[in-house]
Design an enzyme around this catalytic site. Structure first.
Site, PDB file in Angstrom:
ATOM      1  N   CYS A 289     -39.932 -18.644  41.480  1.00  0.00           N
ATOM      2  CA  CYS A 289     -40.307 -18.426  40.267  1.00  0.00           C
ATOM      3  C   CYS A 289     -40.647 -19.965  39.357  1.00  0.00           C
ATOM      4  CB  CYS A 289     -40.039 -17.844  39.005  1.00  0.00           C
ATOM      5  SG  CYS A 289     -40.767 -17.298  37.805  1.00  0.00           S
TER       6      CYS A 289
ATOM      7  N   GLU B  44     -24.325 -18.538 -11.930  1.00  0.00           N
ATOM      8  CA  GLU B  44     -23.866 -17.293 -11.533  1.00  0.00           C
ATOM      9  C   GLU B  44     -24.472 -16.944 -10.637  1.00  0.00           C
ATOM     10  OE1 GLU B  44     -24.006 -15.340 -15.324  1.00  0.00           O
ATOM     11  OE2 GLU B  44     -24.664 -14.065 -14.166  1.00  0.00           O
TER      12      GLU B  44
ATOM     13  N   CYS C 211     -42.788  -9.668  37.978  1.00  0.00           N
ATOM     14  CA  CYS C 211     -42.536 -10.880  36.709  1.00  0.00           C
ATOM     15  C   CYS C 211     -43.709 -11.410  36.282  1.00  0.00           C
ATOM     16  CB  CYS C 211     -42.149 -11.982  37.617  1.00  0.00           C
ATOM     17  SG  CYS C 211     -41.414 -13.606  36.774  1.00  0.00           S
TER      18      CYS C 211
ATOM     19  N   TYR D  60     -22.209  -8.437 -15.559  1.00  0.00           N
ATOM     20  CA  TYR D  60     -22.474 -10.186 -15.710  1.00  0.00           C
ATOM     21  C   TYR D  60     -23.054  -9.885 -17.591  1.00  0.00           C
ATOM     22  CZ  TYR D  60     -26.405  -7.809 -12.680  1.00  0.00           C
ATOM     23  OH  TYR D  60     -26.848  -6.997 -12.866  1.00  0.00           O
TER      24      TYR D  60
ATOM     25  N   LYS E 160     -26.602 -14.850  -7.664  1.00  0.00           N
ATOM     26  CA  LYS E 160     -26.783 -13.129  -8.583  1.00  0.00           C
ATOM     27  C   LYS E 160     -27.157 -12.895  -6.834  1.00  0.00           C
ATOM     28  CE  LYS E 160     -32.298 -11.655  -9.131  1.00  0.00           C
ATOM     29  NZ  LYS E 160     -32.286 -11.263  -7.210  1.00  0.00           N
TER      30      LYS E 160
ATOM     31  N   CYS F 277     -44.405 -15.887  37.970  1.00  0.00           N
ATOM     32  CA  CYS F 277     -44.418 -15.436  39.131  1.00  0.00           C
ATOM     33  C   CYS F 277     -45.433 -14.289  40.432  1.00  0.00           C
ATOM     34  CB  CYS F 277     -43.134 -16.414  40.031  1.00  0.00           C
ATOM     35  SG  CYS F 277     -42.447 -14.709  40.546  1.00  0.00           S
TER      36      CYS F 277
ATOM     37  N   LYS G 240     -33.948 -18.024  -7.144  1.00  0.00           N
ATOM     38  CA  LYS G 240     -33.578 -18.146  -5.663  1.00  0.00           C
ATOM     39  C   LYS G 240     -33.564 -19.069  -4.578  1.00  0.00           C
ATOM     40  CE  LYS G 240     -34.809 -13.866  -6.548  1.00  0.00           C
ATOM     41  NZ  LYS G 240     -36.103 -13.052  -5.458  1.00  0.00           N
TER      42      LYS G 240
ATOM     43  N   LEU H 116     -35.774 -10.832 -14.240  1.00  0.00           N
ATOM     44  CA  LEU H 116     -35.583 -11.416 -14.027  1.00  0.00           C
ATOM     45  C   LEU H 116     -37.380 -12.348 -13.962  1.00  0.00           C
ATOM     46  CD1 LEU H 116     -32.007 -12.027 -12.843  1.00  0.00           C
ATOM     47  CD2 LEU H 116     -32.846 -12.506 -15.504  1.00  0.00           C
TER      48      LEU H 116
ATOM     49  N   GLU I 118     -23.494  -5.353 -10.509  1.00  0.00           N
ATOM     50  CA  GLU I 118     -24.238  -5.394  -9.714  1.00  0.00           C
ATOM     51  C   GLU I 118     -23.308  -4.790  -9.088  1.00  0.00           C
ATOM     52  OE1 GLU I 118     -27.503  -6.190 -10.160  1.00  0.00           O
ATOM     53  OE2 GLU I 118     -28.167  -6.537  -8.383  1.00  0.00           O
TER      54      GLU I 118
ATOM     55  N   ASP J 214     -26.742  -9.059  -4.607  1.00  0.00           N
ATOM     56  CA  ASP J 214     -27.837  -8.276  -3.441  1.00  0.00           C
ATOM     57  C   ASP J 214     -27.804  -7.094  -3.632  1.00  0.00           C
ATOM     58  OD1 ASP J 214     -30.749  -8.150  -3.084  1.00  0.00           O
ATOM     59  OD2 ASP J 214     -30.265  -8.870  -1.111  1.00  0.00           O
TER      60      ASP J 214
ATOM     61  N   CYS K 122     -36.338 -10.874  37.560  1.00  0.00           N
ATOM     62  CA  CYS K 122     -37.396 -11.607  38.849  1.00  0.00           C
ATOM     63  C   CYS K 122     -36.520 -11.989  39.612  1.00  0.00           C
ATOM     64  CB  CYS K 122     -38.160 -12.085  38.148  1.00  0.00           C
ATOM     65  SG  CYS K 122     -39.277 -13.638  39.101  1.00  0.00           S
TER      66      CYS K 122
ATOM     67  N   ASP L 131       1.130  -1.201  -0.051  1.00  0.00           N
ATOM     68  CA  ASP L 131       0.106  -0.038  -0.082  1.00  0.00           C
ATOM     69  C   ASP L 131       1.118   1.209   0.029  1.00  0.00           C
ATOM     70  OD1 ASP L 131      -2.059  -2.004   0.619  1.00  0.00           O
ATOM     71  OD2 ASP L 131      -2.728  -0.975   2.252  1.00  0.00           O
TER      72      ASP L 131
HETATM   73  S1  IVH Z   1     -28.867 -10.247 -15.513  1.00  0.00           S
HETATM   74  C1  IVH Z   1     -32.084  -9.398 -17.736  1.00  0.00           C
HETATM   75  N1  IVH Z   1     -27.382 -11.701 -13.576  1.00  0.00           N
HETATM   76  O1  IVH Z   1     -31.008  -9.009 -10.665  1.00  0.00           O
HETATM   77  C2  IVH Z   1     -31.597  -9.475 -16.585  1.00  0.00           C
HETATM   78  N2  IVH Z   1     -29.256  -9.616 -13.045  1.00  0.00           N
HETATM   79  O2  IVH Z   1     -33.835  -9.790 -10.414  1.00  0.00           O
HETATM   80  C3  IVH Z   1     -30.088  -9.256 -16.855  1.00  0.00           C
HETATM   81  N3  IVH Z   1     -28.457  -9.572 -10.697  1.00  0.00           N
HETATM   82  O3  IVH Z   1     -31.602  -5.937 -12.280  1.00  0.00           O
HETATM   83  C4  IVH Z   1     -29.645  -9.515 -15.481  1.00  0.00           C
HETATM   84  N4  IVH Z   1     -27.068 -10.807  -9.986  1.00  0.00           N
HETATM   85  O4  IVH Z   1     -29.975  -6.252 -10.437  1.00  0.00           O
HETATM   86  C5  IVH Z   1     -28.628 -10.870 -13.865  1.00  0.00           C
HETATM   87  N5  IVH Z   1     -25.658 -12.312 -11.289  1.00  0.00           N
HETATM   88  C6  IVH Z   1     -26.898 -11.524 -12.695  1.00  0.00           C
HETATM   89  C7  IVH Z   1     -27.405 -10.987 -11.894  1.00  0.00           C
HETATM   90  C8  IVH Z   1     -28.491  -9.964 -11.664  1.00  0.00           C
HETATM   91  C9  IVH Z   1     -27.692  -9.924 -10.189  1.00  0.00           C
HETATM   92  C10 IVH Z   1     -30.365  -8.490 -10.146  1.00  0.00           C
HETATM   93  C11 IVH Z   1     -29.962  -7.652 -11.926  1.00  0.00           C
HETATM   94  C12 IVH Z   1     -31.603  -7.390 -12.214  1.00  0.00           C
HETATM   95  C13 IVH Z   1     -32.188  -8.288 -11.462  1.00  0.00           C
HETATM   96  C14 IVH Z   1     -33.119  -9.329 -11.292  1.00  0.00           C
END
Ligand code: IVH
Length: 671
Positions: A433, A116, A410, A228, A118, A413, A316, A85, A176, A120, A428, A36
């Protein structure tokens, strides 16, 4: 302004290129090659040259910070809409997706899919013109988002320039933005300290950090990006998702942590299982896995429904969190009389389990989070952890929500309730009790104590309400005939319980001491006592000073233990247990040897990831006479520093606690 000599121009260009490369090694590949300090030195040098010669490249790392705060975000139209999606909630639903794809394509052939995690977080579009990051926008309603370019530039993993790969005229890259879980927790701790409301989850924290008009705040938030998808593109074409991802990697973009190309839905489901298996080890929150048809030609043929493409679906995972309403709050009385507020919830399914109550810990917590009866709250359930309320959704309040005050009596009791100085808990004070008595019995029988199988909470309640046990001593008075009278017992189950009770009579001093449920004295204190005192009789009428000689035991615990062993009624109980045949051995007692353990009297705290499993290191320390604590304090002897340390490092540094590596610990033990 100084004129720009050619050699300086080259030097600036080289510094930018090198610094960007090291930034990529550090933030995208997680494999830095320089320290660093070296990076900072070159960065400062670059900044000086840029200021002196007024020559600033658009992809200079100095351009990641320093934009003046905005008044508002400008709107940005997406050239191609950003879709959402479709969801699949089971493997069967993933198979139905595959069938729909094949039906639509009128083909029986196995389809190639990419799979891959998803992420959040928050969907973003990054537009690069002639290789330079030109605009970054949020998804918005899918057609129009907000211009957050200056904020996105503060994310170190976002390339300011496309390097190495083919540089297209213009390309929209989708990904994302997210916050790691540890970062999210640290941020919330800071916010709580500052009296600011906590974020309910990492996604909200990421969204709140990106939607900052002042980018210097975003810069402090340690956000990440996983790319992605591709939107509009000029001057480059890709045949498939896999080809696109391969280009992304070459062009130094961060991509999802797991990315697989497979043939057929069965193989795709195998990857989903793999991702789900690894999910808890990810530093980020993944709420599912995304399956995409790999071939862009097929994607085009499949097209889209109103808001979602037909060529992808999101599998999901069961959620860790859910939103629900607090129906009422009850005061639950624990083994030592501690009164804990518990929220009774409208049942909500979280992670495949029905959750209908959640601990609220104590009244300070209720006040801090401003939790009221009738509130809609976010409840979290992770692994085996008891569900807890993460945050109140204050926007859902109607005005009819009610505060919940600590009870004056309490609830079980009717005895008085007290709050000890400096403690958050209400207690208590009733000795008989029913709630306390039953839990004391349950504790006595529990696995880490006398380990009586079949004497769990339900059976304790049954035996107690039928008047068969009023104290744990009564367990040893139970007869099979008594049990057979009870609704839940038959010949075999009654015999099993009697056998388990008989077996428990041979125990160790550490277990026995723990089973007594002495206030403040947990499993560890019991073990320490067993190491230092040969038999139970040595503890009768013991003075606190004698106990404090054990370095790891503090005054509070010593007083409580001494009090317990000075009470004639307790001593009588112990004698009665002996007459019932309870035999105590003490394999933990180490006459002199105990003094000579290499880590005797030392307290360790661990932070970050160690080379091996953490519990093994903890066990090693304990076996070598040391003690492991969860938090750093003045009495911490050493902080063991692993990779990616947490906030404990700062605390240790501020308190001047010695910091050692795992290797140094091993050296201390081996001498
Ligand atoms: S592909 C046509 N890949 O999930 C949609 N989306 O519920 C193309 N998301 O709006 C999205 N990880 O924000 C894709 N590996 C991933 C993702 C991903 C998170 C989110 C994205 C999308 C939402 C849909």
């Amino acid at each position: 302004m100084e004129k720009l000599p050619a050699n300086i121009r080259h030097e600036i260009e080289k510094l930018v290129k090198d610094l960007n490369y090291h930034c990529y090694l550090y933030y995208v590949l997680d494999a830095p090659e320089i320290s660093d300090a070296e990076y900072d030195k070159d960065y400062r040098h670059l900044k000086e040259l840029e200021e002196k010669y007024h020559y600033v490249l658009p992809d200079s790392p100095t351009q990641r910070v320093g934009a003046p705060p905005l008044d508002k975000f400008e709107k940005v139209k997406h050239t191609e809409p950003m879709l959402s999606l479709d969801n699949a909630f089971s493997h069967d639903e993933a198979r139905e997706f595959d069938e729909r794809v094949k039906r639509f394509l009128k083909s029986d052939k196995e389809v190639e899919y990419t799979v891959e995690p998803k992420y959040d977080g928050l969907a973003m579009e990054l537009t690069y013109r002639k290789g330079i990051l030109y605009k970054a926008s949020t998804r918005g309603d899918g057609y129009e988002g907000e211009d957050v370019t200056v904020n996105i530039k503060t994310i170190k993993a976002v390339p300011l320039k496309i390097e190495d790969g083919d540089i297209p005229e213009e390309i929209d890259i989708r990904g994302e933005v997210y916050m790691d879980i540890k970062e999210f927790e640290a941020l919330n701790r800071e916010r709580e300290k500052a009296g600011e409301p906590a974020f309910a989850n990492p996604r909200n924290a990421a969204a709140g950090s990106i939607r900052q008009l002042d980018s210097s705040i975003t810069a402090k938030r340690k956000l990440h990006l996983a790319c992605y998808g591709v939107g509009a593109a000029k001057g480059i074409t890709f045949k498939s998702q896999w080809e696109f991802i391969t280009w992304l990697k070459k062009a130094r973009f961060p991509v999802p942590a797991i990315l697989k190309l497979v043939e057929g839905i069965d193989a795709a489901i195998d990857v989903i299982k793999e991702i789900e298996g690894e999910r808890n080890g990810f530093p980020f929150e993944a709420d599912g896995a995304v399956i995409k048809v790999n071939d862009f030609g097929l994607q085009k043929a499949l097209g889209m429904k109103t808001r979602e493409p037909r060529w992808a679906t999101a599998y999901k995972f069961p959620a860790h969190q859910g939103a629900t309403k607090i129906k009422e709050i009850i005061a639950s009385v624990g083994r030592t009389g501690t009164i804990t507020p518990v929220a009774v919830l409208e049942t909500v399914r979280i992670g495949g389990v029905n959750v209908s109550n959640s601990t609220l810990h104590n009244w300070d917590e209720i006040e801090r989070k401003d939790i009221r009866v009738g509130d809609t709250v976010v409840v979290e359930r992770a692994g085996d952890v008891i569900p807890h309320v993460v945050a109140v959704m204050k926007e859902k309040r109607t005005g009819g929500e009610k505060h919940f005050r600590p009870p004056a009596k309490c609830p079980v009791c009717g005895s008085a309730v007290e709050r000890e100085e400096g403690e958050v808990a209400y207690r208590c004070i009733g000795l008989n009790c029913a709630a306390q008595v039953q839990q004391r019995i349950g504790h006595f029988a529990s696995r880490a104590a006398m380990d009586i199988e079949g004497l769990g909470e339900k059976n304790v309640e049954l035996l107690y309400t039928h008047g068969l046990i009023k104290h744990f001593v009564d367990i040893y008075r139970l007869k099979k005939e008594d049990l057979l009278e009870l609704p839940r017992f038959a010949e075999k189950s009654a015999q099993n319980l009697i056998d388990a009770i008989e077996k428990s009579k041979h125990t160790t001093l550490a277990r026995f001491l723990y089973s007594l449920g002495i206030v403040h004295a947990g499993e560890y204190a019991a073990k320490l006592l067993a190491r230092n005192f040969k038999g139970i009789d040595d503890l009768y009428n013991i003075k606190p000073e004698k106990i404090i000689e054990i370095k790891q035991i503090g005054e509070k615990i010593a007083d409580s233990i001494s009090q317990f062993f000075s009470d004639p009624e307790n001593l009588h109980t112990l004698e009665v247990l002996k007459t019932f045949g309870v035999k105590i051995t003490n394999p933990d007692f180490k006459a002199e040897a105990a003094e000579k353990l290499p880590l005797d009297g030392l307290t360790f705290v661990i932070t970050g990831t160690l080379p091996g499993p953490r519990n093994e290191v903890e066990e090693l320390i304990e076996n070598m006479g040391g003690h492991v604590s969860g938090s750093v304090s003045k009495s911490t002897s050493y902080l063991i520093l692993g990779e990616e340390p947490g906030s404990k490092l700062k605390k240790a540094q501020s308190l001047g606690v010695k910091i050692i590596s795992h290797e140094e610990l091993v050296k201390m033990i081996e001498g």
